[in-house]
Scaffold this motif. Structure first.
Motif, PDB file in Angstrom:
ATOM      1  N   LEU A  44     -15.419 -50.879  10.327  1.00 21.61           N
ATOM      2  CA  LEU A  44     -15.106 -49.460  10.502  1.00 21.61           C
ATOM      3  C   LEU A  44     -13.748 -49.128   9.899  1.00 21.61           C
ATOM      4  O   LEU A  44     -13.591 -48.089   9.236  1.00 21.61           O
ATOM      5  CB  LEU A  44     -15.127 -49.091  11.977  1.00 21.61           C
ATOM      6  N   ALA A  45     -12.775 -49.984  10.116  1.00 20.21           N
ATOM      7  CA  ALA A  45     -11.445 -49.745   9.547  1.00 20.21           C
ATOM      8  C   ALA A  45     -11.514 -49.688   8.030  1.00 20.21           C
ATOM      9  O   ALA A  45     -10.885 -48.826   7.394  1.00 20.21           O
ATOM     10  CB  ALA A  45     -10.485 -50.847  10.003  1.00 20.21           C
ATOM     11  N   GLY A  46     -12.286 -50.583   7.427  1.00 19.05           N
ATOM     12  CA  GLY A  46     -12.445 -50.548   5.974  1.00 19.05           C
ATOM     13  C   GLY A  46     -13.130 -49.288   5.502  1.00 19.05           C
ATOM     14  O   GLY A  46     -12.747 -48.702   4.474  1.00 19.05           O
ATOM     15  N   LEU A  47     -14.149 -48.846   6.239  1.00 18.79           N
ATOM     16  CA  LEU A  47     -14.842 -47.605   5.894  1.00 18.79           C
ATOM     17  C   LEU A  47     -13.885 -46.422   5.973  1.00 18.79           C
ATOM     18  O   LEU A  47     -13.890 -45.543   5.094  1.00 18.79           O
ATOM     19  CB  LEU A  47     -16.034 -47.417   6.822  1.00 18.79           C
ATOM     20  N   MET A  48     -13.073 -46.382   7.018  1.00 15.15           N
ATOM     21  CA  MET A  48     -12.137 -45.266   7.180  1.00 15.15           C
ATOM     22  C   MET A  48     -11.145 -45.203   6.026  1.00 15.15           C
ATOM     23  O   MET A  48     -10.868 -44.128   5.485  1.00 15.15           O
ATOM     24  CB  MET A  48     -11.412 -45.378   8.516  1.00 15.15           C
TER      25      MET A  48
END
Length: 447
Positions: A44-48
């Motif tokens: 999720l952090a990478g997607l954000m």
């Protein structure tokens, strides 16, 4: 467990782990649960960061104690009780040459097992009938009758079994080549990165619902579809958190039209049907892509995707028997009967891996890299766990303390309850659910 990061292609900062304790087991259950939750946060952090919802990948923390507790039960009813986890017949039984587990929570699975044994709903009669039979014979006949059962095998026996060998050779996460598609967009916000993402949930007990519950926790609009009359009363309060739940009969023309409209508007399809089940309903991969070009998919089965049991029905407790976990646990504990994991860790960890795989696919789809598909299995997750024995004493209790639970009550249809605090923390995007748990079929089949 670096194998998880490698399987998902995660290259950003690793999650920090807080909390203490290990669940008691021959295998590193708490480590698996913590690592699979960490993968969700990292993905999720990478997607954000990749979609501009954050200037850099936000920090991620996973609480290992809470990660362990979520794999037990997340809900504490206030003034009411959850239904029993198992029906009157389900469980482990000695046979003439070993042990077998019957999974009979669903009526048609119970009927299949009882028809093979020639007895009624009587645990003592089931036990007596099994003492007169061989485990492999009963397993084969119950499966052939449309039921589910698993003979207990050792790790060595599973590795020598054609399906065990096939699963061991599979990747942890199968990723098919993406289909070219326009860049995927949704109305994500920095605090709710999956807001506006439409997730069509065709999953059952337990890994798939854990995956979609996790996505709902970060804002996804999850619509679960079940056939009329379906129920999973013993787990519904646990796994419908944050979702809407509708029912459709995919053999009915009008309901098929509704399903096709839903699918055409979905961004992500998560399903746990056996490999040929959707195809037999007229919705194979090509048909799904025709209805929604660019559809992202994550799917699950029990016993892997390449071996002779790829189409076999299965559940966490059965896979533990088949692949040697229950046998290894028996030896580790010095017990005289199968000793499974302290929680259904294969289900929960695979569910979090499914959510992480979905986030990785969505990240790529948002970057215009096409619509991908990921496939996972309980049996392959079991292979990962079995590669990590636990040498430290495990003393973590599954009992909740007051500080483990959220302060606010959850107004469920069954009565008030308190839910565990989330185990995953993503800086600036707190995990929270917009809806309490729901009864199956309580919503309209519409976005």
């Amino acid at each position: 467990m670096q194998e998880i990061r490698a399987a998902l292609g995660l290259i950003g900062p690793e999650a920090q782990v807080s909390g203490q304790g290990h669940l008691p087991s021959r295998y590193a259950v708490t480590e698996l649960l913590t690592a699979s939750m960490a993968a969700v946060g990292e993905a999720l952090a990478g997607l954000m960061a990749g979609t501009g919802l954050a200037s850099a990948a936000p920090a991620v923390t996973v609480d290992r104690r809470l990660a362990s507790l979520w794999a037990g039960h997340s809900l504490e009813p206030l003034g009411w009780e959850m239904p029993p986890v198992w029906d009157a017949v389900a469980g482990d039984y000695p046979t003439r040459d070993g042990w077998i587990r019957l999974h009979t929570n669903l009526p048609h699975h119970r009927d299949a097992a009882l028809s093979v044994l020639g007895v009624g709903v009587d645990r003592a009669a089931v036990a007596q009938a099994l003492l007169e039979r061989d485990k492999d014979e009963v397993e084969a006949k119950v499966v052939a009758a449309g039921g589910v059962a698993a003979a207990m095998r050792s790790r060595a026996e599973w590795r020598a079994h054609p399906n065990g060998a096939a699963v061991a050779a599979e990747p942890l996460i199968h990723r098919d080549d993406p289909v070219p598609a326009p860049a995927l967009t949704w109305q994500g916000r920095p605090d709710r990165p999956l807001a506006g993402l439409k997730v069509l949930d065709l999953t059952r007990v337990l890994a798939g619902p854990v995956a979609t519950r996790t996505l709902a926790g970060f804002g996804a609009d999850v619509l679960r579809i079940d056939p009329p009359g379906w129920d999973e009363a013993n787990v519904v309060p646990e796994i419908t958190l944050g979702k809407r739940c509708a029912m459709l009969d995919l053999t009915d023309a009008a309901d098929r039209d509704t399903f096709e409209r839903l699918l055409a508007e979905a961004d992500l399809l998560v399903h746990g049907y056996r490999p040929d089940a959707l195809a037999n309903l007229g919705y194979d991969t090509q048909a799904r892509q025709a209805l929604k070009p660019g559809l992202v998919e994550v799917t699950l089965d029990a016993y892997g995707w390449t071996g002779p049991w790829a189409g076999r029905r299965g559940f966490d407790s059965l896979v533990q028997m088949s692949c040697g976990i229950a046998d290894a646990g028996m030896g580790w504990a010095g017990a005289e009967k199968p000793t499974p994991l302290p929680v259904q860790a294969l289900d929960h960890a695979t569910g979090y891996l499914m959510a992480a795989a979905a986030l990785r696919l969505l990240h790529r789809a948002a970057a215009g890299e096409g619509a991908g598909r990921a496939r996972l299995s309980l049996a392959r997750t079991a292979e990962l766990l079995c590669a990590h024995r636990q040498e430290v004493p495990g003393r973590l209790s599954l009992s909740h303390a007051a500080e483990d639970r959220q302060a606010a009550e959850e107004a469920t249809p069954w009565g008030p309850a308190r839910r565990l605090k989330p185990a995953i923390t993503v800086a600036g995007a707190p995990m929270a659910w917009d809806r309490p748990a729901q009864r199956l079929g309580s919503s309209d089949p519409a976005w």
